[in-house]
Write a protein that holds these residues in place. Structure first.
Motif, mmCIF file in Angstrom:
data_model
loop_
_atom_site.group_PDB
_atom_site.id
_atom_site.type_symbol
_atom_site.label_atom_id
_atom_site.label_comp_id
_atom_site.label_asym_id
_atom_site.label_seq_id
_atom_site.Cartn_x
_atom_site.Cartn_y
_atom_site.Cartn_z
ATOM 1 N N LYS A 1 0.866 -1.173 0.000
ATOM 2 C CA LYS A 1 0.000 0.000 0.000
ATOM 3 C C LYS A 1 0.905 1.225 0.000
ATOM 4 C CE LYS A 1 -2.979 2.359 3.246
ATOM 5 N NZ LYS A 1 -3.722 2.210 4.496
ATOM 6 N N LEU A 2 0.668 2.162 -0.930
ATOM 7 C CA LEU A 2 1.507 3.352 -1.050
ATOM 8 C C LEU A 2 0.801 4.575 -0.491
ATOM 9 C CD1 LEU A 2 2.809 2.927 -4.698
ATOM 10 C CD2 LEU A 2 3.946 2.290 -2.587
ATOM 11 N N ARG A 3 1.570 5.415 0.143
ATOM 12 C CA ARG A 3 1.104 6.739 0.557
ATOM 13 C C ARG A 3 2.168 7.714 0.093
ATOM 14 N NH1 ARG A 3 0.436 9.095 6.614
ATOM 15 N NH2 ARG A 3 0.429 11.265 5.977
ATOM 16 N N ILE A 4 1.816 8.568 -0.836
ATOM 17 C CA ILE A 4 2.797 9.468 -1.435
ATOM 18 C C ILE A 4 2.517 10.883 -0.953
ATOM 19 C CG2 ILE A 4 3.711 10.379 -3.590
ATOM 20 C CD1 ILE A 4 2.841 7.734 -4.881
ATOM 21 N N GLU A 5 3.541 11.529 -0.395
ATOM 22 C CA GLU A 5 3.416 12.908 0.043
ATOM 23 C C GLU A 5 4.705 13.642 -0.301
ATOM 24 O OE1 GLU A 5 4.420 13.134 4.601
ATOM 25 O OE2 GLU A 5 3.003 11.512 4.242
ATOM 26 N N PRO A 6 4.596 14.900 -0.696
ATOM 27 C CA PRO A 6 5.807 15.647 -1.043
ATOM 28 C C PRO A 6 6.630 15.954 0.198
ATOM 29 C CG PRO A 6 3.898 17.073 -1.144
ATOM 30 C CD PRO A 6 3.395 15.683 -0.887
ATOM 31 N N LEU A 7 7.930 16.046 0.024
ATOM 32 C CA LEU A 7 8.809 16.419 1.125
ATOM 33 C C LEU A 7 8.729 17.918 1.338
ATOM 34 C CD1 LEU A 7 11.955 14.245 0.377
ATOM 35 C CD2 LEU A 7 10.169 13.866 2.059
ATOM 36 N N TRP A 8 9.213 18.363 2.458
ATOM 37 C CA TRP A 8 9.215 19.773 2.817
ATOM 38 C C TRP A 8 9.944 20.571 1.750
ATOM 39 C CZ3 TRP A 8 13.307 22.928 4.804
ATOM 40 C CH2 TRP A 8 12.878 24.133 5.338
ATOM 41 N N ASN A 9 9.357 21.680 1.339
ATOM 42 C CA ASN A 9 9.921 22.528 0.306
ATOM 43 C C ASN A 9 10.513 23.770 0.959
ATOM 44 O OD1 ASN A 9 10.390 24.289 -1.805
ATOM 45 N ND2 ASN A 9 8.614 23.609 -2.957
ATOM 46 N N ALA A 10 11.840 23.902 0.938
ATOM 47 C CA ALA A 10 12.514 25.014 1.600
ATOM 48 C C ALA A 10 12.154 26.345 0.951
ATOM 49 C CB ALA A 10 14.026 24.793 1.566
ATOM 50 N N LYS A 11 12.017 26.378 -0.357
ATOM 51 C CA LYS A 11 11.685 27.637 -1.030
ATOM 52 C C LYS A 11 10.290 28.114 -0.641
ATOM 53 C CE LYS A 11 14.662 26.962 -5.021
ATOM 54 N NZ LYS A 11 14.733 26.811 -6.478
ATOM 55 N N ALA A 12 9.340 27.203 -0.577
ATOM 56 C CA ALA A 12 7.981 27.569 -0.186
ATOM 57 C C ALA A 12 7.957 28.037 1.270
ATOM 58 C CB ALA A 12 7.031 26.399 -0.387
#
Length: 73
Positions: A29-40
């Motif tokens: 089972k996959l759960r995909i989430e973006p990593l923390w974005n330093a620029k944002a």
């Protein structure tokens, strides 16, 4: 068993940065989430600081005295 593997999206596909510790044909089972974005985060911080400049907190008063901090009879 739970595994955490980082990946990068390239042309709509995930490119894993490491091997998976599961045998072939294992359903997962996959759960995909973006990593923390330093620029944002930097952009959000600058926006917050600009709002502080636009709406300063004034009239905070002077420093507390001992009598202000403790009840006296």
């Amino acid at each position: 068993m739970i595994a955490e593997v980082f990946a990068t999206v390239e042309n709509g596909e995930l490119k894993l940065e490491g091997a998976l510790p599961f045998p072939d044909q294992t359903r997962v089972k996959l759960r995909i989430e973006p990593l923390w974005n330093a620029k944002a985060a930097q952009r959000n911080w600058l926006t917050l600081l600009a709002r502080f400049d636009q709406h300063p907190i004034v009239g905070a008063g002077g420093p507390y005295m001992r009598e202000d901090l403790y009840e006296r009879d």
